[in-house]
Design an enzyme around this catalytic site. Structure first.
Site, PDB file in Angstrom:
ATOM      1  CB  CYS A 113       0.452  -6.070  -2.957  1.00  0.00           C
ATOM      2  SG  CYS A 113      -1.040  -6.809  -2.312  1.00  0.00           S
ATOM      3  CG  HIS A 253       0.347  -2.028  -1.205  1.00  0.00           C
ATOM      4  ND1 HIS A 253      -0.512  -2.067  -2.286  1.00  0.00           N
ATOM      5  CD2 HIS A 253       0.097  -3.148  -0.480  1.00  0.00           C
ATOM      6  CE1 HIS A 253      -1.238  -3.162  -2.205  1.00  0.00           C
ATOM      7  NE2 HIS A 253      -0.904  -3.834  -1.114  1.00  0.00           N
ATOM      8  CG  ASN A 283      -4.679  -4.464  -1.183  1.00  0.00           C
ATOM      9  OD1 ASN A 283      -4.166  -4.274  -2.279  1.00  0.00           O
ATOM     10  ND2 ASN A 283      -4.116  -5.208  -0.246  1.00  0.00           N
TER      11      ASN A 283
END
Ligand code: ACO
Length: 326
Positions: A113, A253, A283
């Site tokens: 990520c 994030h 996500n």
């Protein structure tokens, strides 16, 4: 030249929506559990004909259009992704072909990520070296292509999407004021895709055992995420010579609403300043930061002079953060 700045942003999300109610029909879960434990209500998913390069190409076109520079002046492409179209060639090379950019470098970067912040950090130092002027930096994923749809612990968390920025030398006081990236490889087995590489090449057995999908120890990753995002955030705030009070917008994030709330609290940033779109997109891994940035820019939630904090963690384990003056 003391810093780089972002002169164009773009994002692209597939049209198809998969809601929590849809997931109730696939695994033993509920909208209530997903909403309260993660903050996610729905996510976008690609169809079988769409790969991550398609999403990244569309996001890049928008970023280049906003930057308003000719393709011939893009000096290179860095794409952060862990769901490349294929092992090789690099997805960045496929995007280069799609965009019609000639004779410039293009490579992928794998940092889970954290892929976008890693790519931005590489671009930052490439440009500061004086060898390159304008770079295209992209983050995006099609995580739903490596999701185990029978594992309720992971399949509710992910979505597909991509974002891109064009960065260049800054000649004024705007740009990246501070940045950092880090990793702790000893925790790699908390979040990984076991098969498909040279350790465990694809075979009938790996496919039957679903080993090409995401395996995650969720609560351990959660604890590392909060700790690493706090320390990364504190480090770049200090390095920029500012305090939490100076931050106008915090773009973290988008992994879990509780991680965002906890990190914001530890960094002493009021929740009203936190950009949140996890409810709509879940996500998207390396896509979350550039997608959120593009949406905030295009909806005028970011104004000239605003101080932005980016903060991320991901598989590796990896993390990274940056302070940007818009
Ligand atoms: N629906 C219903 N129940 C569920 C679900 C679900 N979708 N998923 C898990 N549960 C159950 C578990 O089985 C467990 O039940 P049990 O107590 O009977 O065993 C219970 O809920 C609690 O499970 P926990 O794992 O303790 O739940 P937690 O509060 O930690 O939330 C979650 C799980 C959402 C995964 C959280 O830990 C998290 O967000 N972790 C971080 C994940 C993350 O951000 N990963 C980054 C990946 S991105 C990248 O780099 C690719």
């Amino acid at each position: 030249m003391s810093r780089i700045k972002i002169i164009g942003t773009g994002s692209y999300l597939p049209e198809k929506i998969l809601t929590n109610l849809d997931l109730e029909k696939i695994v033993d879960t509920t909208d209530e559990w997903i909403s309260t434990r993660t903050g996610i209500k729905e996510r976008r998913i690609t169809d079988e004909n769409t790969a991550v390069s398609d999403l990244m190409t569309e996001a890049s076109k928008k970023a280049i259009e906003m930057a308003n520079i000719p393709l011939s002046e893009i000096d290179g492409i860095i794409a952060g992704t862990i769901t490349p179209d294929m092992m090789f060639p690099a997805t960045a090379c496929i995007i280069q072909k799609n965009l019609g950019i000639k004779n410039k470098f293009a490579f992928d970067l794998s940092a889970g990520c954290s892929g976008f912040i890693y790519a931005l950090e590489v671009a930052n130092n490439f440009i500061k070296s004086g060898n390159y002027k304008n770079l295209l930096v992209i983050g995006g994923e099609t995580l739903t292509k490596i999701t185990n749809w029978s594992d309720r612990n992971t399949c509710v968390l992910f979505g597909d999407g991509a974002g891109a920025v064009v960065v260049t030398e800054s000649s004024d006081d705007s740009g990246v004021l501070s940045s950092m990236i880090g990793a702790a490889g000893e925790y790699g087995d908390l979040l990984y895709q076991p098969a498909g590489g040279s350790r465990m090449p694809a075979s009938k057995e790996t496919i039957e055992k679903n080993l090409h999908t995401v395996v995650m120890q969720g609560s351990e990753v959660f604890q590392h995420a909060v700790r690493s995002m706090q320390s990364a955030g504190e480090e770049v705030i200090k390095a920029a010579g500012i305090t939490s009070d100076d931050i106008d917008i915090f773009i973290p994030h988008q992994a879990n609403i509780r991680i965002l709330q906890s990190t914001a609290k530890r960094l002493k940033i009021p929740i009203e300043k936190v950009y949140i779109n996890i409810d709509k997109y879940a996500n998207t891994s390396a896509g979350t930061l550039p997608i959120a940035l593009d949406q905030a820019v295009r909806s005028n939630e970011i104004k000239k002079g605003d101080i932005i904090l980016f903060d991320v963690f991901g598989a590796g384990l990896t993390w990274g953060a940056a302070i940007v003056r818009w």
